[in-house]
Scaffold this motif. Structure first.
Motif, short mmCIF file in Angstrom:
data_model
loop_
_atom_site.label_atom_id
_atom_site.label_comp_id
_atom_site.label_asym_id
_atom_site.label_seq_id
_atom_site.Cartn_x
_atom_site.Cartn_y
_atom_site.Cartn_z
N ALA A 182 86.75 3.62 41.86
CA ALA A 182 88.02 4.34 41.74
C ALA A 182 88.66 4.53 43.11
N THR A 183 87.84 4.56 44.17
CA THR A 183 88.35 4.74 45.54
C THR A 183 88.19 3.44 46.32
N LEU A 184 89.29 2.89 46.81
CA LEU A 184 89.24 1.71 47.68
C LEU A 184 89.82 2.01 49.06
N ASP A 185 90.86 2.82 49.11
CA ASP A 185 91.50 3.14 50.39
C ASP A 185 90.88 4.42 50.94
N PRO A 186 90.46 4.40 52.21
CA PRO A 186 89.79 5.59 52.76
C PRO A 186 90.73 6.79 52.83
N THR A 187 90.21 7.95 52.48
CA THR A 187 90.97 9.20 52.55
C THR A 187 90.33 10.09 53.60
N VAL A 188 91.10 10.54 54.59
CA VAL A 188 90.58 11.38 55.67
C VAL A 188 91.18 12.78 55.53
N ARG A 189 90.33 13.79 55.52
CA ARG A 189 90.79 15.17 55.40
C ARG A 189 90.12 16.02 56.48
N ARG A 190 90.75 17.16 56.79
CA ARG A 190 90.24 18.07 57.80
C ARG A 190 89.42 19.17 57.12
N ALA A 191 88.32 19.57 57.77
CA ALA A 191 87.47 20.63 57.24
C ALA A 191 86.97 21.48 58.39
N GLU A 192 86.33 22.61 58.05
CA GLU A 192 85.80 23.51 59.07
C GLU A 192 84.36 23.87 58.77
N THR A 193 83.58 24.01 59.83
CA THR A 193 82.22 24.49 59.69
C THR A 193 82.25 26.01 59.48
N PRO A 194 81.16 26.60 59.00
CA PRO A 194 81.14 28.06 58.83
C PRO A 194 81.45 28.85 60.11
N ASP A 195 81.13 28.26 61.29
CA ASP A 195 81.41 28.96 62.53
C ASP A 195 82.80 28.63 63.10
N GLY A 196 83.64 27.92 62.30
CA GLY A 196 85.03 27.72 62.68
C GLY A 196 85.35 26.44 63.40
N ARG A 197 84.37 25.56 63.62
CA ARG A 197 84.66 24.29 64.30
C ARG A 197 85.32 23.32 63.31
N THR A 198 86.32 22.59 63.80
CA THR A 198 87.07 21.64 62.97
C THR A 198 86.42 20.27 63.03
N TYR A 199 86.40 19.58 61.89
CA TYR A 199 85.95 18.18 61.86
C TYR A 199 86.71 17.46 60.76
N THR A 200 86.70 16.12 60.82
CA THR A 200 87.34 15.33 59.76
C THR A 200 86.25 14.72 58.89
N ILE A 201 86.59 14.52 57.62
CA ILE A 201 85.65 13.91 56.69
C ILE A 201 86.39 12.84 55.90
N ALA A 202 85.81 11.64 55.83
CA ALA A 202 86.48 10.48 55.22
C ALA A 202 85.73 10.03 53.99
N ASP A 203 86.47 9.81 52.92
CA ASP A 203 85.93 9.24 51.68
C ASP A 203 86.16 7.72 51.74
N ALA B 90 93.32 -1.40 44.22
CA ALA B 90 93.89 -1.32 45.57
C ALA B 90 95.32 -0.79 45.51
N LYS B 91 95.61 0.19 46.32
CA LYS B 91 96.94 0.82 46.30
C LYS B 91 97.70 0.62 47.61
N SER B 92 97.03 0.72 48.74
CA SER B 92 97.73 0.60 50.02
C SER B 92 98.01 -0.87 50.34
N LYS B 93 98.92 -1.10 51.26
CA LYS B 93 99.27 -2.46 51.67
C LYS B 93 98.05 -3.16 52.25
N GLU B 94 97.29 -2.43 53.07
CA GLU B 94 96.10 -3.03 53.67
C GLU B 94 95.04 -3.33 52.61
N GLY B 95 94.85 -2.39 51.68
CA GLY B 95 93.86 -2.61 50.63
C GLY B 95 94.19 -3.84 49.79
N LYS B 96 95.46 -4.00 49.44
CA LYS B 96 95.87 -5.16 48.65
C LYS B 96 95.65 -6.46 49.43
#
Length: 487
Positions: free
Chosen positions: A299-320, A177-183
């Motif tokens: 290895a992953t406890l704190d969620p990571t959210v990143r931005r991505a794009e579909t092939p036709d250019g639409r934006t979406y977020t993806i969370a680990d 755990a790394k983040s304050k909430e995770g701890k």
């Protein structure tokens, strides 16, 4: 040696006396009541599991590791398939390695039910004690959650620390755990596990403190007060209440981020799945996120959210998100419920498992069990992904495709199947549903930009009056476009 044997016999006798009533019901009546037909020799045999030792051959490095790592022996019982039990013990070995231990050996016993006093039974517990002494182990890890009395009973016999599967997983979470909430979430889960397992040592069980003595002020104590263990329990409950408040106070910041994404109508994808299935590596392949990737459980406890794009250019977020495991302690599911909200509030779940694992069906079932407990996750559209497909043969791939219709086989290491996964995500994401046919003045280029990012454009033409767009948008954006068109 005789004195040692006598001492062991005395300890065993004391443990058995503590659970005499339970032993009678289990050992004398169970076989007749359940129709148990296991042969006596098979029931009583401890089965060594090969290939679990993680000691190194280089003497100097072994000596170094012995200075810093616990040396553990793994133990489990099973009443079904021996192969399944070995897979479970292999996973326990991986957990122990992740926690920073050296696995010396692993033992399995076929037994219908755990012994209520020592988990293994008196004879097998003594055999384990001899093995632990021969190997120089300092910890025994049991492949299930032990009752407090079983842990104490087995510990008394083997003479070293006994840890169960739940405590091991909690320890790994505490390390990662790394983040304050995770701890805070990990500490809450650990305290919930510890509370029913407190026991006093020596005279501390009967030591009492009343009045100001309870807080160390000495003179001024009156009345019977609290025993030491009652005081410990009260302090733990107070700390748990504070942690729950702290976690609840962290929720608004997380909700603000989600609300901003919802206002922009950015679809969200959550990667969920078994621990060490390659979720973080997939996220890096899909987005170039550069998040930590390790061949390690949890290895992953704190969620990571990143931005991505579909092939036709639409934006979406993806969370680990945090990985799951078989028999995940319920304390962790409860403590990490706020983190798991990222899954329940997504538009799409990408369910990842290790295609090269000996028992992938069990991985998928374990994840589904947890997803069903997360509010809102049960009915979400899901894409099943078998990662690490570069490690399996064509026959296994055919079997997985027949078992999971619509599965996407990927390899985050080689990039195989990633394009197919991106296309499937784009296809499954919610589309804007309001038709628009508008001409936007060149002064409102921001709306055109929003349409590119959030809408679905069929045609775009630059005219004298402005940018003519035909396509679909979400209701709020469609209203803004219509208002700009009329102006």
């Amino acid at each position: 040696m005789t004195r040692e044997n006598d001492r062991t016999e005395d300890v065993v006798a004391r443990v058995l006396a503590r659970a005499a009533a339970a032993l009678q019901t289990e050992d004398t009546d169970e076989a007749e009541a359940t129709g148990d037909t296991l042969e006596q020799a098979e029931r009583s045999a401890l089965r060594r599991v090969a290939g679990l030792s993680t000691e190194l051959d280089d003497v100097t490095e072994v000596e170094y590791r012995q200075l810093r790592l616990e040396r553990v022996v793994l133990v489990g019982i099973f009443d079904g398939s021996a192969a399944d039990a070995e897979v479970s013990l292999q996973e326990l070995a991986a957990l122990a390695e992740t926690a920073g231990s050296t696995v010396l050996d692993g033992l399995l016993q076929r037994r219908a039910n755990p012994d209520p006093a020592t988990f293994l039974g008196s004879g097998k517990a003594k055999e384990l004690a001899r093995l632990v002494a021969d190997l120089g182990a300092d910890t025994v890890i049991v492949d299930t959650e032990l009752a407090p009395s079983q842990r104490r009973g087995l510990e008394d016999v083997v003479g070293v620390k006994v840890v169960d599967r739940t405590a091991l997983i909690l320890d790994i979470f505490a390390q990662h755990a790394k983040s304050k909430e995770g701890k805070a979430q990990v500490e809450l889960a650990q305290l919930e596990y510890l509370l029913p397992r407190l026991r006093g040592w020596g005279e501390s069980m009967s030591r009492q403190a009343g009045g100001r003595a309870a807080s160390g002020e000495g003179i001024g104590s009156r009345g019977p007060g609290e025993t030491k263990i009652e005081l410990d329990r009260r302090r733990i409950r107070t700390r748990m209440a504070k942690l729950r408040r702290d976690i609840a106070n962290m929720a608004p910041a997380r909700e603000t981020k989600r609300a901003s994404r919802r206002r922009g109508h950015v679809p969200s994808v959550a990667i969920a799945g078994y621990t060490n299935a390659g979720k973080s590596a997939l996220l890096n392949r899909l987005t170039g996120a550069g998040v930590l990737v390790q061949n390690q459980l949890f290895a992953t406890l704190d969620p990571t959210v990143r931005r991505a794009e579909t092939p036709d250019g639409r934006t979406y977020t993806i969370a680990d998100t945090v990985g799951f495991v078989r028999n995940l302690p319920h304390q962790l599911v409860e403590a990490f419920r706020s983190t798991l909200e990222e899954v329940g509030q997504a538009d799409l779940i990408v369910h990842v498992f290790d295609a090269a694992h000996p028992d992938p069906l069990a991985q998928v079932a374990a994840v589904n069990d947890v997803l069903h407990d997360i509010e809102g996750a049960r009915d979400l559209p899901t894409i099943i992904v078998g990662n690490k497909s570069d490690l399996i043969d064509e026959t296994t791939k055919l079997t997985l495709r027949s078992t999971f219709p619509g599965i996407v086989l990927t390899s985050a290491r080689t990039g195989a199947g990633i394009d197919e996964l991106i296309a499937r995500i784009a296809e499954a994401l919610p589309y804007p549903d309001v038709d628009v046919d508008v001409t936007i003045p060149y002064t409102r280029g921001d709306l055109v930009s929003h349409m590119h990012a959030e809408g679905d454009i069929d045609s775009l033409e630059h005219t004298e009056a402005g940018t003519h767009i035909v396509g679909r948008a979400h209701p709020e954006l469609a209203s803004e476009l219509a208002a700009a068109d009329q102006s």
